[in-house]
Design a protein around this motif. Structure first.
Motif, PDB file in Angstrom:
ATOM      1  N   ILE A  61       7.420  11.351 -12.775  1.00 58.06           N
ATOM      2  CA  ILE A  61       6.407  10.369 -13.189  1.00 58.06           C
ATOM      3  C   ILE A  61       6.916   8.952 -12.938  1.00 58.06           C
ATOM      4  CG2 ILE A  61       5.263   9.380 -15.225  1.00 58.06           C
ATOM      5  CD1 ILE A  61       4.981  12.275 -16.267  1.00 58.06           C
ATOM      6  N   GLY A  62       8.190   8.704 -13.243  1.00 57.55           N
ATOM      7  CA  GLY A  62       8.759   7.381 -13.011  1.00 57.55           C
ATOM      8  C   GLY A  62       8.738   6.996 -11.550  1.00 57.55           C
ATOM      9  N   TYR A  65       5.218   6.198 -10.639  1.00 55.62           N
ATOM     10  CA  TYR A  65       4.798   4.913 -11.206  1.00 55.62           C
ATOM     11  C   TYR A  65       5.364   3.751 -10.397  1.00 55.62           C
ATOM     12  CZ  TYR A  65       4.058   1.131 -14.490  1.00 55.62           C
ATOM     13  OH  TYR A  65       3.677  -0.046 -15.062  1.00 55.62           O
ATOM     14  N   GLY A  68       3.652   3.511  -7.021  1.00 52.56           N
ATOM     15  CA  GLY A  68       2.201   3.328  -7.058  1.00 52.56           C
ATOM     16  C   GLY A  68       1.407   4.588  -6.758  1.00 52.56           C
ATOM     17  N   LEU A  70       1.364   7.369  -8.457  1.00 51.20           N
ATOM     18  CA  LEU A  70       0.850   7.988  -9.670  1.00 51.20           C
ATOM     19  C   LEU A  70      -0.509   7.400 -10.039  1.00 51.20           C
ATOM     20  CD1 LEU A  70       1.493  10.046 -11.875  1.00 51.20           C
ATOM     21  CD2 LEU A  70       2.483   8.183 -13.201  1.00 51.20           C
ATOM     22  N   GLN A  71      -0.650   6.092  -9.930  1.00 46.20           N
ATOM     23  CA  GLN A  71      -1.923   5.461 -10.246  1.00 46.20           C
ATOM     24  C   GLN A  71      -3.018   5.947  -9.310  1.00 46.20           C
ATOM     25  OE1 GLN A  71       0.983   3.961  -9.902  1.00 46.20           O
ATOM     26  NE2 GLN A  71       1.330   2.578 -11.614  1.00 46.20           N
ATOM     27  N   GLY A 131       6.760   9.820  -5.017  1.00 47.20           N
ATOM     28  CA  GLY A 131       5.907  10.123  -6.145  1.00 47.20           C
ATOM     29  C   GLY A 131       4.711  10.985  -5.819  1.00 47.20           C
TER      30      GLY A 131
END
Length: 168
Positions: A61-62, A65, A68, A70-71, A131
């Motif tokens: 998740i980190g 994040y 970008g 994850l968003q 990510g």
């Protein structure tokens, strides 16, 4: 001449990523060895498994994040992403809980020894992949086979160590 794209490292360099993965792996798995025999096998397995699953999920998740990704995934398919994350926590937790239990209950080392490169590889791949959901999504589906292989490996070690001792 086209070149193959190398995944970026969230920690700044490939060397830092590999060092970070090594330190996290040691930090996650050494308590299993240090506490085996001192703590109930079930409690130890739950604690190590839960921590292992949560820690690797936080790394994934980190990374998402920071990059970008994850968003983007959350905005497109939030329920799917939450399902993948929940399933991943269970699979990644079972991945560590099973070898920990086998070590604490029957002193079986082979599954835990195999867990070290598995954890290191997962951690480094989560840090090197930007990510994306592919790394954790695929592991969510194929991870149970790895857990089953760890159980099988433990069974083989059990038979070899304890079964052969009674035959001789």
């Amino acid at each position: 001449m086209p070149t193959l794209a190398r995944p970026d490292s969230v920690l700044g360099s490939r060397r830092a990523t590999l060092l970070g993965a090594s330190l996290l792996t040691a930090g996650l798995l050494s308590p299993a060895v240090l506490l085996a025999g001192r703590v109930s096998p079930g409690v130890l397995a739950l604690a190590i498994g839960g921590t292992h699953g949560a820690s690797l999920l936080v790394v994934w998740i980190g990374t998402g994040y920071v990059t970008g990704q994850l968003q983007t995934s959350l905005s497109r398919r939030p329920r799917f992403l939450m399902g993948i994350a929940s399933s991943a926590w269970l699979v990644l937790g079972a991945l560590a809980a099973v070898p920990t239990y086998l070590l604490a209950r029957w002193s079986l080392l082979a599954p835990l020894i195999l867990l070290v490169p598995l954890t290191w590889g997962l951690t480094s791949s989560f840090l090197l992949v930007d990510g994306e959901t592919d790394a954790i999504g695929l592991y969510t589906f194929y991870g149970p086979l790895v857990v089953a292989a760890l159980v099988l490996l433990g069974g083989v070690e059990f038979v070899l160590r304890h079964g052969l001792a009674t035959w001789w």
